[in-house]
Scaffold this active site. Sequence first.
Site, PDB file in Angstrom:
ATOM      1  N   GLU A  65       0.866  -1.184   0.000  1.00 44.92           N
ATOM      2  CA  GLU A  65       0.000   0.000   0.000  1.00 44.92           C
ATOM      3  C   GLU A  65       0.897   1.227   0.000  1.00 44.92           C
ATOM      4  O   GLU A  65       1.753   1.386   0.880  1.00 44.92           O
ATOM      5  CB  GLU A  65      -0.921   0.011   1.227  1.00 44.92           C
ATOM      6  CG  GLU A  65      -1.761   1.267   1.371  1.00 44.92           C
ATOM      7  CD  GLU A  65      -2.584   1.544   0.125  1.00 44.92           C
ATOM      8  OE1 GLU A  65      -2.426   2.640  -0.458  1.00 44.92           O
ATOM      9  OE2 GLU A  65      -3.374   0.660  -0.281  1.00 44.92           O
ATOM     10  N   CYS A 110      -1.727   7.955   5.122  1.00 47.58           N
ATOM     11  CA  CYS A 110      -1.779   7.488   3.738  1.00 47.58           C
ATOM     12  C   CYS A 110      -3.089   7.878   3.067  1.00 47.58           C
ATOM     13  O   CYS A 110      -3.204   7.807   1.844  1.00 47.58           O
ATOM     14  CB  CYS A 110      -1.575   5.974   3.669  1.00 47.58           C
ATOM     15  SG  CYS A 110      -2.633   5.030   4.775  1.00 47.58           S
TER      16      CYS A 110
END
Length: 619
Positions: free
Chosen positions: A333, A367
């Site tokens: 990710e 994120c």
Amino acid sequence: MMSKVAHGIVSNMRSILPRLEASVKGGLVSVRSTSKRPELSEHFALDEAVTNEKLLQYDEGSKERTELETALLGVLNRVEHVPIVINGQEFQAKEDFQQVLPYDIQQPIAHYGHAHRVLIQMAIDKSVEAQVKWDKVRLSDRIDIWERAAMLIAGRYRYNIIAATMLGQGKTLRQAEMDVAELVDFMRINPVFLRELANYEPIRDTQSKCRNSMRLRGLSGFVAAISPFNFTGIAANLAYTPALMGNSVLWKPSDSAILSNYFVFQALREAGVPDGVVNFVPAEETTFASVVTQHPKLAGINFTGTSTVLKVLWQLVAQNIDFYQNYPRLVGEGGGKNFHFVHSSAEPETAVACTIRAAFEYAGQKCSSCSMLYVPESLWQNHIREPLLGITASLVVRQDATYCDSFCSAVINRRAYDRIYMWLRYIDQSPSCQVLVGGSCDKRRGYYVDPTVVLVKDLDNIICREELLAPILGVYVYPDHKLKETMDKVATINYGLTGSVFAQDQSFIEQAYDAFRVNVGNLNVNDKSTGLMVGQQPFGAGHMTGTSDKLGTPHSLLRWTSPQVIKESYKPHRNIYYPYMQINDQEHDMVPMKNEESDVLSQDESFYGDFKNEGTKVV
């Protein structure tokens, strides 16, 4: 009684698995009774209540606030030694490093060393040995360990982990509490998903003739977990989700989150995770990546960080693909360019409040942090500009993240500060960028960057495209009549973990569903891009953002298992020829087989009955 969350993440999940299970469940008991061997797979009841961990409020004078204050003082008054732990044995490195407070770089809270190549190699060898034994441990026993871990982290370890996250990673109280609650959710809800997966049974349309079953095995070899600084919960999940599925793991924590990660490692050891199953291996990034990707037993890499590093890891694996004993599983990710898109029908107050939180909480280092805001001309000047800039300018950026009025604190370390400083210099010199508020930074005591709002006039500018991971928000004001054109452009330049749209016009919302179908992994309507919860909004995105494995779903667990399907026949066939061939084995002098009673086993007359009844000559 199932909770709403449980129905969402367990019961309704049965749209795939239990439909197949239900087709065979009626005859399951009778078929199993014909087998004399022990069970190779486990099955579970799925009626327990599961909810997300409740967030504590820490009101003044409350028990949790007193406990946290004690934990904060304990971390501040002691520089904790964090060892390298391999197969339960502690090691020290020659060179010593310190984890310091991001907002006070003269204050250390932990010292640690980096594992050299020989130690990393030793950790791999011990992990491979441990995996063989660990993979044979019953699922129910593993689940018991994870449930104990959830209780320990939600209870006795909670305040130490929160304190280490606040101090070492520069999080405010609310952000650290949410982080640890997410960690508890991973430990508590992933076993629910494992029970669901274990209950799967392959289809059997002839229950009396055979039994088909599937067991979940770990991957042969070892898994390397490379975790980020910004989320304690995600860091632990990267290491312990593969472990739950029967794998052994080398956990390389971020240097900037090493204390909180070590506290989690201690909690899981106390919960019962055997030595060698998860090895705690702080190391220099390139050294660790080089050693693990050159080992033939590499079974997978579980990574969260930047897309640039994910590409490097992928290239290293590709270079060595001929030497591996597995095809390594790569799960990654990388964040991406998250955005808020505001429609002319949106409520300005909602759009402003959600954008400020998503862009500047934790100094924009999530994120899922929002780094681009798209606003129509009809709302910008009179409804959004003034409150957005006014509130941003008034945010309290404290020199101490532990103060309750602190909205955000310093960025994580010198490397992050230098990167953000270069972005600010670029913005200052770019003719298509205009700083509306903020734009300054200071590193004399800690790594401080003011919340910054930048007006961007060109959608092809790099600020509109690149992930910043900083308290910098780009704003693009689009003409109302160019709504579709702007949406199409955003869909091609902003690939991110999350995107949010703000509108009251339902037809526009439907249009947004279609426009942003591909470029983001999570799409929110009238809510901020941050704050996704385990089980409720599973997160992960594709394209150059990541592998879209959706942490917080059964799918993410399946990435770390190598299922084995077993077929057990109760009535094996003894004929060589098929009926349409019109050949009888006995007429070709085949020696008949005999059973224990010395009776000749007859051919299955049903195969040939049609031919005989019709007088067909069998050759």
